[in-house]
Design an enzyme around this catalytic site. Sequence first.
Site, mmCIF file in Angstrom:
data_model
loop_
_atom_site.group_PDB
_atom_site.id
_atom_site.type_symbol
_atom_site.label_atom_id
_atom_site.label_comp_id
_atom_site.label_asym_id
_atom_site.label_seq_id
_atom_site.Cartn_x
_atom_site.Cartn_y
_atom_site.Cartn_z
ATOM 1 N N ALA A 104 4.103 3.943 3.336
ATOM 2 C CA ALA A 104 3.924 2.845 2.765
ATOM 3 C C ALA A 104 3.774 1.785 3.752
ATOM 4 O O ALA A 104 4.298 1.803 4.880
ATOM 5 C CB ALA A 104 4.678 2.534 1.731
ATOM 6 N N LYS A 105 3.082 0.362 3.327
ATOM 7 C CA LYS A 105 3.486 -0.562 4.194
ATOM 8 C C LYS A 105 2.987 -2.161 3.498
ATOM 9 O O LYS A 105 2.329 -1.821 2.418
ATOM 10 C CB LYS A 105 2.448 -0.672 5.448
ATOM 11 C CG LYS A 105 2.784 -1.444 6.651
ATOM 12 C CD LYS A 105 3.831 -0.734 7.443
ATOM 13 C CE LYS A 105 4.440 -1.449 8.440
ATOM 14 N NZ LYS A 105 5.195 -0.865 9.419
ATOM 15 N N GLY A 106 3.693 -3.221 3.844
ATOM 16 C CA GLY A 106 3.362 -4.180 2.999
ATOM 17 C C GLY A 106 2.864 -5.344 3.958
ATOM 18 O O GLY A 106 3.257 -5.377 5.211
ATOM 19 N N VAL A 112 1.040 -1.319 -0.055
ATOM 20 C CA VAL A 112 0.066 -0.044 0.169
ATOM 21 C C VAL A 112 0.767 1.399 0.077
ATOM 22 O O VAL A 112 1.784 1.412 1.025
ATOM 23 C CB VAL A 112 -0.994 0.067 1.277
ATOM 24 C CG1 VAL A 112 -1.692 1.244 1.488
ATOM 25 C CG2 VAL A 112 -1.721 -1.319 1.274
#
Length: 428
Positions: A110-112, A65
């Site tokens: 962001a992040k995953g 994201v």
Amino acid sequence: MFTAVSGAGHPALEAIESRIWEAARQLGLADGLVENVIAPRRVLEVSVPYTRADGTRGHATGWRVHHNTTRGPAKGGVRYHPEVCRDEVVALAAGMSLKCALMNLPLGGAKGGVATDPRAHTSKELERITRRYTTEIFPLIGPDKDVPAPDVGTNAQVMAWMMDQYSMAMGYAVPGVVTGKPIELYGSLGRESATGRGVVEAATLAAEELGFGIEGARVVIQGYGNVGSWAARLAVERGARVVAVSDVDGAVHDPAGLDLERIDRALAEGAHSLVETGVGDVIGTGVEASSEMFGVDCDIVMPCALSGAIDRAEAEQLTARLIVEGANGPTTPEADLVLADRDIWLIPDVYANAGGVTCSYLEQCQNFAHLTWSEDEVNDRVVRLMRDAYGRLRDTAESLGIRHRLAATVLGLRTIVDAHHLRGLSPS
Ligand code: NAD
């Protein structure tokens, strides 16, 4: 009441969206602009097929994201956890947008995540999952676009596999595509301790303001992983007494201060948990022991495990004067209200655990410039940036007469909104 923009439903997403709306009201922002800021720029959901050790096929779902990228390329960790889901990744990415803005780093959020339990896989399976996930999110990542880092369930080895997979596709080595890499692959010295270092810096500054100081303070820490164990060691280095710590298997207590060197030695020699180290008195076993531990007599509590750890019941039994959030989202909105009522200070995650992303940013700087800084230089820079941001946080809280959680959100949101105004909206 707030308007959900990104499909709120997960408690972490509802919590961060409602906090952003509260900050927006404080700043008098127009609804449309706030909705622009809250909505993630892009959400990629990917399928991650892999071959198991026994030759059968497995499958996991993953996400990457980009939340807000107005101030710079996206930055955020990758979490491997069986319960990770789209909305949690969006919530964590939104937290990264606020964190980078508050710290004045030229980065977006962001992040995953991959919904899998890393402990249930062999190392080879984890490598296959990581490589396939990297290929699936390839269009989103790159040193100038989005730079992943470790989070819960991932580590420097996972970053090395991601770096290799990305580099193979590009045709040349690209160390700058991830941070939190092994030092041998141009990771930064000081990265391992950076988040804990930032937590302790935040605790030191807040304790000073509260008039008791970190020296001699009694500290309770939930979680003895990367963040919690470094926070413990560095708090002791500043003269604090760590009187209780917990991990997923239980909690231990010693009012005179736990012997951390003995704990670390026992863990290095094969103890599987804090309880197994034999150091201190056992408060209890299992995750429930942490709740009981929060009632231990102390001055500072550092929740450094997972989200939702301090709910109403834990908040009501705390004896501490100060909470410093090492984990992301460890305190529920209900608990926040209890803490406000009880006049217990809380230094929120978006600031308190920002030492990690700050050091990751320093790693990016070193990678871009093809140079390496000494560990002391990196540590000094992390501490300096944490101190500068504390000053901004304190001034915002004081000038607006608000608690630190709201002040941190106001500060982050204002910084992002300023960038939106300066850049304008395309097409106009
Ligand atoms: P980690 O996996 O190294 O350690 C987590 C620790 O928490 C372990 O000791 C585990 O046993 C314990 N734990 C897990 N669930 C628990 C429970 N229910 N009760 C008690 N203990 C429990 O993870 P980490 O890297 O230290 O990250 C911890 C938190 O800090 C996460 O919320 C993460 O998002 C946040 N964070 C980490 C970094 C970083 O640089 N590692 C940076 C910013 C924020």
